[in-house]
Design a protein around this motif. Structure first.
Motif, PDB file in Angstrom:
ATOM      1  N   LEU A  66      -9.791   4.783   2.866  1.00 59.27           N
ATOM      2  CA  LEU A  66      -8.837   3.679   2.737  1.00 59.27           C
ATOM      3  C   LEU A  66      -9.477   2.634   1.828  1.00 59.27           C
ATOM      4  O   LEU A  66     -10.672   2.378   1.933  1.00 59.27           O
ATOM      5  CB  LEU A  66      -8.528   3.077   4.116  1.00 59.27           C
TER       6      LEU A  66
ATOM      7  N   THR B  96      -3.536  -1.328  12.422  1.00 59.18           N
ATOM      8  CA  THR B  96      -3.481  -2.099  11.184  1.00 59.18           C
ATOM      9  C   THR B  96      -4.801  -2.849  11.053  1.00 59.18           C
ATOM     10  O   THR B  96      -5.225  -3.524  11.992  1.00 59.18           O
ATOM     11  CB  THR B  96      -2.306  -3.100  11.211  1.00 59.18           C
TER      12      THR B  96
ATOM     13  N   LEU C 239      -4.748  -3.175   5.048  1.00 62.76           N
ATOM     14  CA  LEU C 239      -4.631  -1.737   4.835  1.00 62.76           C
ATOM     15  C   LEU C 239      -3.296  -1.246   5.368  1.00 62.76           C
ATOM     16  O   LEU C 239      -2.728  -1.834   6.285  1.00 62.76           O
ATOM     17  CB  LEU C 239      -5.776  -1.011   5.535  1.00 62.76           C
ATOM     18  N   ASP C 240      -2.807  -0.185   4.798  1.00 64.18           N
ATOM     19  CA  ASP C 240      -1.570   0.412   5.295  1.00 64.18           C
ATOM     20  C   ASP C 240      -1.760   0.808   6.758  1.00 64.18           C
ATOM     21  O   ASP C 240      -2.845   1.259   7.150  1.00 64.18           O
ATOM     22  CB  ASP C 240      -1.206   1.656   4.487  1.00 64.18           C
TER      23      ASP C 240
END
Length: 172
Positions: A37, A111, A123-124
């Motif tokens: 990520l 999350t 972050l997604d």
């Protein structure tokens, strides 16, 4: 005797050959939830850590800064699980990680927000996947190894019994 040795060797190899060695940090007591990520120039991974049996440690989530010796200076991490904030602090065991005091369950939405003092990266959201299953049928391999060992022992006992029943010399 040669067949017995081959049978015993095959049973030992089938039992030991499929035991996966542990190479990477955390692979023995943790599983990755998400890897690679990106938060700015940082690569982040999320790990669910499981305590050893008999340990006082509880399951928890670790946010790791991959490829870094330590967390970036001035960085802070915020974690929400299903929109509920979790307590996060620098890891005591991993210099490049931050950990929560609680674990996550399969299906939870995690999350993560990384802040370095001047910038912030959200972050997604990551949905916690189920634990992977082994591709090898380990239970079946163990049963086959036990059966092969028992078969080799039965064969050896039969050969020994036949040898004891035969007279050492033939009467004249």
């Amino acid at each position: 005797m040669k067949r017995l040795m081959i049978g015993a060797l095959a049973a030992a190899i089938s039992t030991l050959a499929f035991a996966a060695p542990v190479f990477a940090h955390g692979d023995d007591d943790a599983r990755p939830i998400a890897r690679d990520l990106q938060a700015g120039s940082n690569s982040i991974s999320l790990w669910q850590v499981y305590p050893d049996i008999g340990s006082a440690m509880t399951p928890h989530l670790i946010v790791m800064f991959d490829g870094a010796a330590a967390s970036p200076a001035g960085a802070s991490v915020a974690v929400e699980v299903d929109s509920t904030p979790m307590e996060v602090h620098p890891s005591k065991t991993t210099s490049n990680g931050w950990e929560t005091t609680d674990g996550v369950a399969v299906g939870d939405v995690v999350t993560v927000t990384i802040t370095d003092g001047t910038q912030s990266w959200a972050l997604d959201p990551v949905v916690v996947p189920p634990a992977p299953t082994s591709m090898l049928p380990m239970q079946e391999l163990i049963w086959v190894s036990i059966a092969m060992t028992a078969g080799a022992a039965w064969w050896a006992a039969g050969r020994t019994a036949r040898a004891w029943r035969r007279p050492a010399t033939t009467p004249v």
